[in-house]
Every structure is written in structure tokens, then in C-alpha cells.
Design an enzyme around this catalytic site. Structure first.
Site, PDB file in Angstrom:
ATOM      1  N   ASP A 144       0.817  -1.222   0.000  1.00  0.00           N
ATOM      2  CA  ASP A 144       0.000   0.000   0.000  1.00  0.00           C
ATOM      3  C   ASP A 144       0.853   1.277   0.000  1.00  0.00           C
ATOM      4  O   ASP A 144       0.696   2.136   0.879  1.00  0.00           O
ATOM      5  CB  ASP A 144      -0.933   0.023   1.213  1.00  0.00           C
ATOM      6  CG  ASP A 144      -1.713  -1.254   1.375  1.00  0.00           C
ATOM      7  OD1 ASP A 144      -2.161  -1.802   0.352  1.00  0.00           O
ATOM      8  OD2 ASP A 144      -1.889  -1.720   2.521  1.00  0.00           O
ATOM      9  N   GLU A 161     -11.251   1.250  -3.475  1.00  0.00           N
ATOM     10  CA  GLU A 161     -10.577   1.561  -2.215  1.00  0.00           C
ATOM     11  C   GLU A 161      -9.271   2.297  -2.531  1.00  0.00           C
ATOM     12  O   GLU A 161      -8.980   2.619  -3.682  1.00  0.00           O
ATOM     13  CB  GLU A 161     -10.273   0.263  -1.443  1.00  0.00           C
ATOM     14  CG  GLU A 161      -9.416  -0.712  -2.226  1.00  0.00           C
ATOM     15  CD  GLU A 161      -9.221  -2.049  -1.521  1.00  0.00           C
ATOM     16  OE1 GLU A 161      -9.445  -2.122  -0.316  1.00  0.00           O
ATOM     17  OE2 GLU A 161      -8.833  -3.008  -2.210  1.00  0.00           O
TER      18      GLU A 161
END
Length: 541
Positions: A14, A187
Site C-alpha cells: 500500500d 478503495e
């Protein structure tokens, strides 16, 4: 000069990338591992230096009791108004209809801290990022969670204004900017203002082999005003199954001083057993989700496109104005435990290393045995990431148990349900022995049992080694540090992969670790002493 992907190998998921002057910074998720948020810096995007983690105290981060793969999800790093801003999520529930979480904000004038006490923002959804608009206003942009079983749980990307005087969100300003496409699971949003447009980068498809990044843009921040980039997704490996890099998606955009553009992306390098199809299963990712960097160009319609196509490249041209540095690309290291603080590569589970867990210095690490490695509380272990497919790791340990409930040794660990280790313990008939055991989906197996290896009388220290060879790994021991004997147990590395854990558990985000651990679930706090730790990467093929 080339960026060799993955730029940050091993569990570095991420990525949130920014540039301040001539220096690039990347923040990565750490989940239940402490300290929270992993930071690297670079001058050239090729060589990356590990920095102190910002969430290094329980004031900033309290994860005691968090489930595996809970904790820090998708931190967002930004720079504005002369300081660094870090938004992070602490997830307390990973399974079921709910994702109980809290989003926080902390700031620092220097990347190495000190970081301010965290400000609670909200719990609307995870993957929150802070957007600093050109007009001085600031917005929290985030995935939005919907627990209702008759709705899709990923309820679009929400934007909420932050009152910069009170540092509180204004809930009534919340609006949905973008619902994503039919791929669903939108997301990981990051918002940018470029050439008169607001560009929204967001992940879709879940952080597996269907993962992708989609781009949408709008002239305003009005609700549902964002138009999706035409044609193929911005980046994905769903339709490039033979490519070395897989799962690319969730990430962030950055530009160079010279006007070039790059995208830092989550990625993975799965492997297959020799008897498996390369397509089904798609593979096993023991190194977890890593950070890759791709170059980006803009087409004549003003849309960003990955150079080399949406599957990306392994070798990417570094920025033309990069300042080359000499940080090592090999992550081998040796620790004699003679420094006043633990190396940044070491991590503990959920809580910081304190006197309760042990001590270090003067050439030794002492670990106080507490709960088992199957616990979410009070685990005495320090561990670091697998960052290569092939490596040797070894240690030297002194331990004098008086009960079979006391164990200490060298572990390969994914989470509380998936791990193995070689350790010293007590056998009622033989005295001190060496055993190898594995926890696989919570099922515990002792491999040597009555054939556990007796430690000769008079032997104070025992040396342990693990040899990881991509698809398999094994353990060895020595009583003198020179003559090594292999334990006749070969373990399948697949058990320590994201993809294997995913088959039975929703928190599959961390990759494998190697570490040192002590257990004394009898409650008598028996201490193990470790003399050193050595991690040596081998040919990574």
C-alpha cells in the site's frame, strides 16, 4: 540507471509516495506489526533507505489484542504548510460484516519526528488520505464501509472537509465522489490537482490477482462528478499472468523536479510448485505485497498511462535528474545486539519492545518467555521481513527450561495460525531437547516427538539456522557453531504465503517474517538469551 522492481522487496504494501524538494518518501502499511508505518527515503527511486517508523509509542498507536492483519492499513503521507501529514487507520475487526476502525492524523516538521499526538478523525472507512487543495482547504478522501448484508460493503469514495482551525472533520460536508466501476471493491483513493483537473486514483478488484488501479477525473469536487479513464485500467496484471510482477494496483502518484511522473504500486511475485499449473493456482506470494514503481506518461487527452502498457515493467528508467546514492539493494544484515536501540528492521507484534518483553545490549538479546506464538497478546518475539526468495538466517541461543511449556528458538512466522520454528524445550525423559514444530491453519504439529534431539550435557549455547529456498525451507542446528546438522523435516513455504492464508482467513496482508522468540506459557517468565542474528540473502531466482 534503472529501477528494478520491486523497488521495496518483501512486505511493503500500500505505498504512499511523495517528493519534498529532491527527496522521495514512501510510507507503507504495517498491520499488526509494531512500530506502525514503514518509511523509506531516496534521492533516485532506485536505492531506498529505511527510516525510523513514525508510530513508535503506545500514545501514537495501541494495537494490543488486534487481530492478525488488523492494525495499520494503508497510511497516507503528504507534505504541506511546511510539515509532513500522516493519516493512518487502526483496524480492530477484519472478519465478518463490520470493519471497526479509527482514522487518525499526526504531523511532524521532520520526517524522523517527533510526531504529534494523534487526532481522531472518523471511522467511516479505511484507506483514508488527506488532500490539500490549491485554495488551502483540506479534505479526507476514503473508502466507505457498508455493513449491511443487502448492500455491497465497498460504498464508494467519500470526501469530507477538514476544519483546519479545529483539526476536526465536518461530517455534513461528506459526499461520494466516485462509486468505481463494475469491477467493484473500490478503495485506496488518492486525489491530485493537475492541469485544471482533480484526478482520483483508486484501487479495485481486491488486493489479489484481480487487483487493478483505476483513474477518474473531474473539474470539481461535486458528488459523483468523476469520469473514469477510457480504455484499459491504469494498471493491472489480471490479464498478464506470465509477467514476473503481479497484483499491481493500490498506490500513489509522484512527479520529479524535472517534470517526469511515476507511480508507486502494491505488487507481488508469486511462485508455483513444480507440479502446479502456472495459471491455476496463479501462485503463492510468500514475500507478501511489495512496492513496485512504474513510469507514467500523459496522453493527448490528459489521461495518465503506464509506460510499457498497463501491466508495467520490471526494469524502469529512473528519473533523469536523480541523484544516485549508494544504499544497498541487498538486505543481508548481521546484528550483535550491541547498539542502544534495536535496528529499524526489527518488528514486534502489536506492542513495542519493553522490559516486559526483554532487554538488549552488551552483545546479547534477552527475551522473557510469555504466551505462545498462537496468541494475539503478550508474545515475546522480534522478527523481520522475508525480503528474498532464498536466504539463510541463523542465531545462537542459551535457554535452560524446566518445563515442556517453555520454548525458545528461531521462527518463520506469518500470523498466529501460520508459523513454524526450531526451538529448545524440555523432555521429561531426555532433558533439554531440540524440536521442530509447525502451526498450519491453527493445527499444531511436533515433527520430532520422541525423536527430539537431545542437547548434550555441558552444552550452554545451541546454534539454529533456517534455509529458505523459495518453495521450501528447512532447519539446522549446531552444538559448536561450525558443524551443522539438518533436521530431517522439509516444510512447504506455501503455508507462509498471502494466498494460502486467504483460503481460510480474511486477513492475508503481511507476508512472511523470520525472527527470534521465547515462550513460557507456564507463567514463570523463563528467559532466553540470543547472542546474534544473521540474515544472508542468496541468489534470488
Amino acid at each position: 540507471m534503472k529501477i528494478q522492481n520491486p523497488a521495496l522487496p518483501g512486505f511493503n504494501a500500500d505505498p504512499s509516495i511523495i517528493r519534498v524538494d529532491d527527496t522521495y518518501y514512501i510510507a507503507n502499511s504495517t498491520f499488526e506489526w509494531f512500530p506502525g508505518v514503514r518509511l523509506h527515503e531516496s534521492k533516485d527511486m532506485v536505492h531506498w533507505k529505511l527510516l525510523p517508523s513514525p508510530l513508535s509509542t503506545t500514545t501514537l498507536l495501541n494495537m494490543k489484542g488486534n487481530p492478525a492483519s488488523g492494525g495499520i492499513w494503508a497510511p497516507d503521507l503528504s507534505y504541506a504548510d511546511g510539515k509532513f501529514w500522516l493519516v493512518f487507520t487502526d483496524v480492530k475487526v477484519t472478519e465478518g460484516a463490520f470493519k471497526d476502525m479509527t482514522n487518525y492524523l499526526t504531523t511532524a516538521t521532520d520526517i524522523t519526528g517527533p510526531w504529534s499526538d494523534p487526532i481522531k478523525l472518523n471511522g467511516v472507512g479505511f484507506d483514508a488520505s488527506l488532500f490539500h487543495d490549491n485554495d488551502g482547504r483540506k479534505y479526507l478522501v476514503q473508502q466507505t464501509w457498508d455493513h449491511r448484508e443487502y448492500h455491497h460493503p465497498f460504498d464508494g469514495i467519500t470526501c469530507t472537509e477538514l476544519n483546519t482551525d479545529t483539526m476536526k472533520l465536518m461530517p455534513k460536508t461528506a459526499k461520494t465522489l466516485y462509486q468505481g466501476t463494475d469491477v467493484k471493491l473500490v478503495e485506496g483513493p488518492h486525489l491530485y490537482q493537475i492541469n485544471g483537473y482533480y484526478y482520483l486514483f483508486a484501487a479495485q478488484g481486491g488486493t489479489v490477482f484481480t487487483h487493478q488501479e483505476v483513474v477518474a477525473r473531474s473539474k470539481t469536487l461535486d458528488a459523483n462528478s468523476f469520469e473514469t479513464e477510457p480504455g484499459d485500467p491504469f494498471i493491472t496484471n489480471f490479464d498478464t499472468p506470465d509477467f514476473y510482477i503481479q497484483k499491481q494496483g493500490h498506490g500513489a502518484l509522484v512527479n520529479t523536479p524535472g517534470g517526469e511522473w511515476y507511480y508507486a504500486s502494491l505488487s507481488a511475485r508469486p511462485w508455483n510448485h513444480k507440479n502446479e499449473s502456472a495459471y491455476d493456482p496463479r501462485g503463492w506470494s510468500t514475500l507478501g505485497r511489495e512496492t513496485s514503481i512504474q513510469k507514467v506518461e500523459w496522453d493527448d487527452q490528459g489521461w495518465p498511462r503506464v509506460v510499457g502498457g498497463h501491466g508495467g515493467l520490471v526494469a524502469v528508467e529512473a528519473p533523469k535528474d536523480a541523484i544516485e546514492t549508494d544504499a544497498p539493494l541487498n538486505h543481508s544484515r548481521h546484528d550483535e545486539f550491541d547498539k542502544p536501540s534495536l535496528d529499524y528492521d526489527w518488528n514486534t507484534l502489536r506492542v513495542p519492545f519493553t522490559d516486559h518483553m526483554g532487554s538488549f545490549g552488551n552483545g546479547e538479546l534477552k527475551l522473557v518467555g510469555h504466551y505462545s506464538l498462537a496468541s494475539n497478546f503478550d508474545v515475546s518475539m522480534i522478527a523481520s521481513r522475508w525480503q528474498a526468495f532464498n536466504f539463510d538466517a541463523e542465531t545462537k541461543v542459551k535457554f535452560d527450561p524446566f518445563s515442556y511449556q517453555q520454548m525458545a528458538g528461531l521462527t518463520n512466522f506469518y500470523n498466529d495460525k501460520h508459523w513454524s520454528w526450531i526451538f529448545i524445550t524440555l523432555d521429561e525423559n531426555k532433558g533439554r531437547v531440540i524440536e521442530v514444530a509447525e502451526n498450519n491453519r491453527g493445527n499444531y504439529t511436533s515433527y520430532l516427538k520422541d525423536d527430539a534431539i537431545k542437547i548434550p550435557d555441558g552444552v550452554e549455547y545451541v546454534w539454529f539456522k533456517t534455509k529458505v529456498r523459495k518453495q521450501t525451507y528447512s532447519y539446522e542446528y549446531s552444538f559448536d557453531g561450525e558443524t551443522w546438522l539438518e533436521v530431517p523435516v522439509t516444510l512447504d513455504a506455501v503455508v507462509l504465503s498471502d494466498d494460502y492464508v486467504l483460503q481460510t482467513y480474511g486477513g492475508f496482508f503481511t507476508g512472511a517474517f523470520v525472527g527470534l522468540a521465547a515462550v513460557d506459557y507456564s507463567g514463570y517468565d523463563e528467559i532466553a538469551t540470543f547472542d546474534y542474528f544473521d540474515y544472508k540473502e542468496l541468489n534470488d531466482k
